[in-house]
Write a protein that holds these residues in place. Sequence first.
Motif, PDB file in Angstrom:
ATOM      1  N   VAL A  46       0.822  -1.214   0.000  1.00  0.00           N
ATOM      2  CA  VAL A  46       0.000   0.000   0.000  1.00  0.00           C
ATOM      3  C   VAL A  46       0.858   1.267   0.000  1.00  0.00           C
ATOM      4  N   THR A  47       2.137   1.144   0.395  1.00  0.00           N
ATOM      5  CA  THR A  47       3.021   2.311   0.430  1.00  0.00           C
ATOM      6  C   THR A  47       3.969   2.352  -0.768  1.00  0.00           C
ATOM      7  N   ARG A  48       3.741   1.521  -1.760  1.00  0.00           N
ATOM      8  CA  ARG A  48       4.668   1.374  -2.883  1.00  0.00           C
ATOM      9  C   ARG A  48       4.895   2.683  -3.636  1.00  0.00           C
ATOM     10  N   ASP A  49       3.897   3.560  -3.690  1.00  0.00           N
ATOM     11  CA  ASP A  49       4.025   4.778  -4.503  1.00  0.00           C
ATOM     12  C   ASP A  49       4.161   6.043  -3.662  1.00  0.00           C
ATOM     13  N   LEU A  50       4.596   5.919  -2.411  1.00  0.00           N
ATOM     14  CA  LEU A  50       4.781   7.120  -1.597  1.00  0.00           C
ATOM     15  C   LEU A  50       5.840   8.021  -2.244  1.00  0.00           C
ATOM     16  N   PRO A  51       5.634   9.335  -2.196  1.00  0.00           N
ATOM     17  CA  PRO A  51       6.595  10.248  -2.833  1.00  0.00           C
ATOM     18  C   PRO A  51       7.923  10.290  -2.073  1.00  0.00           C
ATOM     19  N   LEU A  52       9.004  10.432  -2.838  1.00  0.00           N
ATOM     20  CA  LEU A  52      10.341  10.531  -2.266  1.00  0.00           C
ATOM     21  C   LEU A  52      10.938  11.899  -2.572  1.00  0.00           C
ATOM     22  N   GLU A  53      11.870  12.327  -1.725  1.00  0.00           N
ATOM     23  CA  GLU A  53      12.635  13.536  -1.970  1.00  0.00           C
ATOM     24  C   GLU A  53      14.104  13.252  -1.687  1.00  0.00           C
ATOM     25  N   LEU A  54      14.988  13.957  -2.371  1.00  0.00           N
ATOM     26  CA  LEU A  54      16.420  13.769  -2.167  1.00  0.00           C
ATOM     27  C   LEU A  54      16.906  14.693  -1.062  1.00  0.00           C
ATOM     28  N   VAL A  55      17.637  14.124  -0.119  1.00  0.00           N
ATOM     29  CA  VAL A  55      18.204  14.903   0.986  1.00  0.00           C
ATOM     30  C   VAL A  55      19.700  14.618   1.069  1.00  0.00           C
ATOM     31  N   GLU A  56      20.415  15.564   1.615  1.00  0.00           N
ATOM     32  CA  GLU A  56      21.860  15.422   1.763  1.00  0.00           C
ATOM     33  C   GLU A  56      22.172  14.579   2.996  1.00  0.00           C
ATOM     34  N   ILE A  57      22.954  13.516   2.802  1.00  0.00           N
ATOM     35  CA  ILE A  57      23.395  12.694   3.931  1.00  0.00           C
ATOM     36  C   ILE A  57      24.888  12.428   3.795  1.00  0.00           C
ATOM     37  N   THR A  59      27.536   9.326   4.094  1.00  0.00           N
ATOM     38  CA  THR A  59      27.854   7.908   4.304  1.00  0.00           C
ATOM     39  C   THR A  59      29.242   7.838   4.936  1.00  0.00           C
ATOM     40  N   PRO A  60      29.695   6.659   5.380  1.00  0.00           N
ATOM     41  CA  PRO A  60      31.068   6.560   5.893  1.00  0.00           C
ATOM     42  C   PRO A  60      32.129   6.934   4.855  1.00  0.00           C
ATOM     43  N   ILE A  61      31.732   7.008   3.581  1.00  0.00           N
ATOM     44  CA  ILE A  61      32.695   7.280   2.521  1.00  0.00           C
ATOM     45  C   ILE A  61      32.605   8.708   1.998  1.00  0.00           C
ATOM     46  N   SER A  62      31.361   9.208   1.797  1.00  0.00           N
ATOM     47  CA  SER A  62      31.234  10.538   1.198  1.00  0.00           C
ATOM     48  C   SER A  62      29.826  11.083   1.403  1.00  0.00           C
ATOM     49  N   ALA A  63      29.650  12.326   1.023  1.00  0.00           N
ATOM     50  CA  ALA A  63      28.316  12.934   1.016  1.00  0.00           C
ATOM     51  C   ALA A  63      27.571  12.476  -0.237  1.00  0.00           C
ATOM     52  N   MET A  64      26.215  12.458  -0.132  1.00  0.00           N
ATOM     53  CA  MET A  64      25.421  12.081  -1.296  1.00  0.00           C
ATOM     54  C   MET A  64      24.004  12.612  -1.151  1.00  0.00           C
ATOM     55  N   GLN A  65      23.284  12.655  -2.253  1.00  0.00           N
ATOM     56  CA  GLN A  65      21.860  12.943  -2.261  1.00  0.00           C
ATOM     57  C   GLN A  65      21.133  11.601  -2.206  1.00  0.00           C
ATOM     58  N   ALA A  66      20.375  11.380  -1.147  1.00  0.00           N
ATOM     59  CA  ALA A  66      19.733  10.083  -0.940  1.00  0.00           C
ATOM     60  C   ALA A  66      18.222  10.260  -0.818  1.00  0.00           C
ATOM     61  N   PRO A  67      17.439   9.288  -1.337  1.00  0.00           N
ATOM     62  CA  PRO A  67      15.984   9.420  -1.269  1.00  0.00           C
ATOM     63  C   PRO A  67      15.419   9.079   0.113  1.00  0.00           C
ATOM     64  N   LYS A  68      14.507   9.920   0.573  1.00  0.00           N
ATOM     65  CA  LYS A  68      13.740   9.655   1.791  1.00  0.00           C
ATOM     66  C   LYS A  68      12.284   9.999   1.508  1.00  0.00           C
ATOM     67  N   ILE A  69      11.370   9.391   2.291  1.00  0.00           N
ATOM     68  CA  ILE A  69       9.941   9.650   2.098  1.00  0.00           C
ATOM     69  C   ILE A  69       9.641  11.124   2.359  1.00  0.00           C
ATOM     70  N   ALA A  70       8.930  11.736   1.429  1.00  0.00           N
ATOM     71  CA  ALA A  70       8.628  13.165   1.519  1.00  0.00           C
ATOM     72  C   ALA A  70       7.349  13.404   2.320  1.00  0.00           C
ATOM     73  N   GLY A  71       7.227  14.612   2.842  1.00  0.00           N
ATOM     74  CA  GLY A  71       5.994  15.014   3.518  1.00  0.00           C
ATOM     75  C   GLY A  71       5.927  14.570   4.965  1.00  0.00           C
ATOM     76  N   LYS A  72       4.758  14.787   5.553  1.00  0.00           N
ATOM     77  CA  LYS A  72       4.568  14.431   6.959  1.00  0.00           C
ATOM     78  C   LYS A  72       4.435  12.920   7.130  1.00  0.00           C
ATOM     79  N   LYS A  73       4.668  12.469   8.344  1.00  0.00           N
ATOM     80  CA  LYS A  73       4.595  11.041   8.633  1.00  0.00           C
ATOM     81  C   LYS A  73       3.175  10.516   8.410  1.00  0.00           C
ATOM     82  N   LEU A  74       3.088   9.247   8.018  1.00  0.00           N
ATOM     83  CA  LEU A  74       1.790   8.638   7.740  1.00  0.00           C
ATOM     84  C   LEU A  74       0.963   8.489   9.007  1.00  0.00           C
ATOM     85  N   THR A  75      -0.336   8.300   8.807  1.00  0.00           N
ATOM     86  CA  THR A  75      -1.238   7.970   9.903  1.00  0.00           C
ATOM     87  C   THR A  75      -1.856   6.602   9.635  1.00  0.00           C
ATOM     88  N   LEU A  76      -1.769   5.723  10.606  1.00  0.00           N
ATOM     89  CA  LEU A  76      -2.408   4.411  10.543  1.00  0.00           C
ATOM     90  C   LEU A  76      -3.711   4.487  11.316  1.00  0.00           C
TER      91      LEU A  76
END
Length: 211
Positions: A46-57, A59-76
Amino acid sequence: MGSSNVHVVDHPLVQHKLSLMREKDRSTKSFREILNEIGMLLCYEVTRDLPLELVEIETPISAMQAPKIAGKKLTLAPILRAGVGFLDGMLALMPSARIAHIGLYRDPATLQAVEYYFKAPQDLSDRTVILMDPMLATGNSACAGASLLKARGARDIRFVCLLAAPEGIAQFQAEHPDVPIWTASVDERLNDHGYIVPGLGDAGDRMFGTK
């Protein structure tokens, strides 16, 4: 079902676990555990199409733009009591989700949903809300639950159930055509008492040992 708004989750693990739950001699403990497992698997779908946004993180090796779920947290939003059976499995995947509780029971004479409790976050308009109930039988409880969430401002609602009857799907889509349905199976029909055939009995009674 022919509707593009009804998603039947035919993953082999879901179908196997559903067959185990249908068995009439399945213990309360086992029924509860499997419902929890299926809740996790359905959450994945049911969460397969949740929108993603790229954020700066970093890693132990380097900086990167990584996808995280966009918007406010879901409600169950489980419909009490049986909907709670999905909750732990879904929270295992989304531990920061907000929780809404919808207390409804089915009047045995009229089969209509009667509200006895409702508690939800205030800002549902900005959240994806996952409405949960193992059985979509007559559709009355699911319809009432969706209406309560919409009255609180919810605009993006998704309904998840274990089993659905054609009658319940028709009723739900008539009242809430904007709310998609995810289910593990669309069974044959309802009997004269409003139970799904072949179904698995009363999910709440089987989960809590009150049958």
